[in-house]
Design an enzyme around this catalytic site. Structure first.
Site, PDB file in Angstrom:
ATOM      1  N   HIS A 115     -11.275 -23.765 -41.335  1.00 25.62           N
ATOM      2  CA  HIS A 115     -11.476 -24.266 -39.967  1.00 25.62           C
ATOM      3  C   HIS A 115     -12.925 -23.930 -39.582  1.00 25.62           C
ATOM      4  O   HIS A 115     -13.480 -22.926 -40.053  1.00 25.62           O
ATOM      5  CB  HIS A 115     -10.493 -23.501 -39.068  1.00 25.62           C
ATOM      6  CG  HIS A 115     -10.389 -23.962 -37.658  1.00 25.62           C
ATOM      7  ND1 HIS A 115     -11.337 -23.668 -36.711  1.00 25.62           N
ATOM      8  CD2 HIS A 115      -9.420 -24.672 -37.023  1.00 25.62           C
ATOM      9  CE1 HIS A 115     -10.954 -24.182 -35.552  1.00 25.62           C
ATOM     10  NE2 HIS A 115      -9.802 -24.797 -35.705  1.00 25.62           N
ATOM     11  N   ASP A 192      -7.964 -15.416 -42.090  1.00 28.41           N
ATOM     12  CA  ASP A 192      -7.754 -16.135 -40.825  1.00 28.41           C
ATOM     13  C   ASP A 192      -6.291 -16.586 -40.802  1.00 28.41           C
ATOM     14  O   ASP A 192      -5.922 -17.546 -41.461  1.00 28.41           O
ATOM     15  CB  ASP A 192      -8.719 -17.328 -40.770  1.00 28.41           C
ATOM     16  CG  ASP A 192      -8.442 -18.256 -39.595  1.00 28.41           C
ATOM     17  OD1 ASP A 192      -7.573 -17.937 -38.759  1.00 28.41           O
ATOM     18  OD2 ASP A 192      -9.105 -19.310 -39.519  1.00 28.41           O
ATOM     19  N   GLN A 195      -2.817 -20.032 -38.661  1.00 23.85           N
ATOM     20  CA  GLN A 195      -1.737 -20.975 -38.967  1.00 23.85           C
ATOM     21  C   GLN A 195      -0.589 -20.312 -39.718  1.00 23.85           C
ATOM     22  O   GLN A 195       0.367 -20.990 -40.093  1.00 23.85           O
ATOM     23  CB  GLN A 195      -2.274 -22.142 -39.823  1.00 23.85           C
ATOM     24  CG  GLN A 195      -3.235 -23.048 -39.104  1.00 23.85           C
ATOM     25  CD  GLN A 195      -2.582 -23.881 -38.008  1.00 23.85           C
ATOM     26  OE1 GLN A 195      -1.374 -24.075 -37.980  1.00 23.85           O
ATOM     27  NE2 GLN A 195      -3.398 -24.371 -37.081  1.00 23.85           N
ATOM     28  N   LYS A 218      -1.084 -20.398 -30.435  1.00 31.18           N
ATOM     29  CA  LYS A 218      -0.315 -21.089 -31.475  1.00 31.18           C
ATOM     30  C   LYS A 218       0.946 -20.297 -31.821  1.00 31.18           C
ATOM     31  O   LYS A 218       1.740 -20.711 -32.646  1.00 31.18           O
ATOM     32  CB  LYS A 218      -1.181 -21.280 -32.725  1.00 31.18           C
ATOM     33  CG  LYS A 218      -2.361 -22.211 -32.475  1.00 31.18           C
ATOM     34  CD  LYS A 218      -3.262 -22.346 -33.670  1.00 31.18           C
ATOM     35  CE  LYS A 218      -4.490 -23.166 -33.298  1.00 31.18           C
ATOM     36  NZ  LYS A 218      -5.474 -23.208 -34.378  1.00 31.18           N
ATOM     37  N   CYS A 356     -11.069 -29.972 -36.887  1.00 32.10           N
ATOM     38  CA  CYS A 356     -12.044 -28.862 -36.960  1.00 32.10           C
ATOM     39  C   CYS A 356     -12.247 -28.411 -38.405  1.00 32.10           C
ATOM     40  O   CYS A 356     -12.395 -27.222 -38.686  1.00 32.10           O
ATOM     41  CB  CYS A 356     -11.630 -27.658 -36.119  1.00 32.10           C
ATOM     42  SG  CYS A 356     -11.410 -28.031 -34.393  1.00 32.10           S
TER      43      CYS A 356
HETATM   44  C1  LIG Z   1      -6.718 -22.882 -34.393  1.00 29.70           C
HETATM   45  C2  LIG Z   1      -7.387 -22.243 -35.534  1.00 29.70           C
HETATM   46  C3  LIG Z   1      -8.464 -21.376 -35.349  1.00 29.70           C
HETATM   47  C4  LIG Z   1      -9.092 -21.132 -34.010  1.00 29.70           C
HETATM   48  O1  LIG Z   1      -8.220 -20.709 -33.037  1.00 29.70           O
HETATM   49  P1  LIG Z   1      -8.784 -20.681 -31.520  1.00 29.70           P
HETATM   50  O2  LIG Z   1      -7.599 -20.341 -30.726  1.00 29.70           O
HETATM   51  O3  LIG Z   1      -9.275 -22.064 -31.233  1.00 29.70           O
HETATM   52  O4  LIG Z   1      -9.851 -19.689 -31.480  1.00 29.70           O
HETATM   53  C5  LIG Z   1      -9.022 -20.788 -36.458  1.00 29.70           C
HETATM   54  N1  LIG Z   1      -8.542 -21.008 -37.676  1.00 29.70           N
HETATM   55  C6  LIG Z   1      -7.494 -21.816 -37.899  1.00 29.70           C
HETATM   56  C7  LIG Z   1      -6.994 -22.001 -39.300  1.00 29.70           C
HETATM   57  C8  LIG Z   1      -6.888 -22.470 -36.839  1.00 29.70           C
HETATM   58  O5  LIG Z   1      -5.861 -23.285 -37.072  1.00 29.70           O
END
Ligand SMILES: *Cc1c(COP(=O)(O)O)cnc(C)c1O
Length: 398
Positions: A115, A192, A195, A218, A356
């Site tokens: 992302h 990260d 997800q 999320k 993104c």
């Molecule tokens: C949504 C997402 C982010 C960023 O999350 P924010 O709430 O917009 O800061 C980073 N990495 C992944 C894989 C995402 O899906």
């Protein structure tokens, strides 16, 4: 397998009749989280960590209690759990603070499926510092190319910063494999988890990683809160990201000393109510059980995948076995935006765009895909609505 029918009753938004298939962008909120938000706005509201009157103490306790819940949820020590505004801010924190102590000439390894939140902060670091970025390629089926990854590692690798699950492909990265190779070169690993955290059990100790980041909105909590987990010895040895109130021990114009972790990294007034709600959201999913959620979402995904692959002209992007409930696809000869527009007319909410992740789009030679991302409140009916609406759109456009 009727979990979703039961759970969606906890989510007041579904009274409006939408077919919501964009939880990978942001999830809907259960009533218990909304109630928490109202309680800590209408009845018990004050700043945290400052005043001594009753409501200030109560909300401070709730804020710290939430930190403990998050720590338990990922098997961490509460002092290693830092509240940020988002996953984006959490990664920027690491890029700034950890980035400032790595030696010149260091290398940072990312992947082609990141992302933008896990690409741009490292590019900004590269603008400030003599470091280089190396990129792990993605194979045609959406799998990470682990052989190439192993070749990219050197003794100059300071960090491997990688997604746990791709927000476009749904590919689950084998973090054990990433870590075991990285550790041979003494490289740190940031994952990260934006997800992953809502779909599967995450144990940061078992993973053997150094940093884990995710975002509240999320995970069935409100926007405005994210989490950085980091190993305490690293967090203690890196400088703060933002400076201001709360994060200090003493301040004078000659010398300021910083608070202990995690407060050292929480400058200014934090996202108090969203952070409390994140604890509530974690209670909500823990009460259902992540194993049960995982099994149910896999069942929904399999149904969606089987149905969509029967439609002529559909190409699914990301086809590895055992993936997260994220389905990206294109339809040959038809614009994704045109399809999603027609689906919107039937209250079917899907995401269309580059998600993104422009480098990944480029890798697959496309500008956009349509993405369906499932959550615990989705049902077979949602998928039938989606498939029927897709078929109808294709009849109109084709
Ligand atoms: C949504 C997402 C982010 C960023 O999350 P924010 O709430 O917009 O800061 C980073 N990495 C992944 C894989 C995402 O899906």
């Amino acid at each position: 397998m009727d979990l979703g029918y039961k759970l969606r009753q906890d989510f007041p938004i579904f009274k409006n009749g939408i077919c919501y298939l964009d939880s990978g962008a942001s999830s809907q909120k259960p009533q218990s989280v909304i109630d928490k938000q109202n309680y800590y706005t209408e009845e018990v509201y004050a700043n945290v960590h400052r005043a001594t009157y009753t409501i200030a103490q109560k909300i401070t306790d709730a804020y710290e209690e939430s930190r403990k819940k998050i720590a338990d949820f990922i098997n961490a020590d509460p002092k290693e759990v830092i509240f940020t505004k988002s996953a984006t801010e959490a990664i920027n924190l690491v890029a700034h603070s950890f980035g400032s102590i790595i030696p010149d000439g260091s290398e940072i390894i990312l992947s082609e499926m990141e992302h933008h939140a896990n690409i741009v902060p490292w590019q900004l670091l590269k603008n400030r510092k003599d470091i280089s970025l190396k990129i792990i390629p993605v194979l045609d089926n959406g799998e990470l190319d682990y052989d190439e990854y192993e070749k990219l590692l050197t003794d100059k690798t300071a960090l491997v910063a990688i997604t746990h699950i791709s927000n476009v492909l749904g590919t689950i990265v084998d973090i054990d494999r990433i870590v075991s190779s990285a550790k041979k070169h003494n490289a740190k690993v940031l994952v990260d988890g934006s997800q992953a955290i809502m779909h599967q059990k995450v144990d940061v100790k078992k993973l053997g990683i150094d940093f884990y980041t995710f975002t509240g909105h999320k995970l069935y909590a409100p926007t405005g809160v994210g989490v950085l987990w980091g190993k305490s010895d690293i967090l203690n040895s890196i400088p703060p990201f933002l400076g201001g109130g709360d994060m200090i021990d003493t301040v004078s114009f000659e010398k300021t000393t910083f608070a202990e972790i995690p407060i050292k990294f929480e400058a200014g007034t934090p996202p108090i109510v969203p952070a409390i709600c994140l604890g509530e959201a974690i209670d909500y999913i823990s009460n259902i059980g992540l194993d049960k959620i995982n099994e149910y979402e896999k069942y929904l995904y399999k149904y969606a995948f089987d149905e969509i692959t029967k439609i002529k002209g559909v190409r699914v992007i990301g086809t590895v076995e055992n993936k997260a409930p994220i389905l990206s696809f294109i339809v040959e000869g038809i614009h994704s935006y045109d399809i999603s527009e027609l689906m919107n007319n039937e209250n079917v909410c899907v995401r269309v765009g580059h998600h993104c992740a422009e480098p990944l789009m480029k890798r697959f030679n496309m500008l956009s895909t349509i993405r369906v991302s499932l959550a615990l409140y989705n049902t077979i009916d949602d998928i039938d609505l989606f498939i029927n609406s897709l078929k109808k759109s294709l009849r109109i456009l084709g």
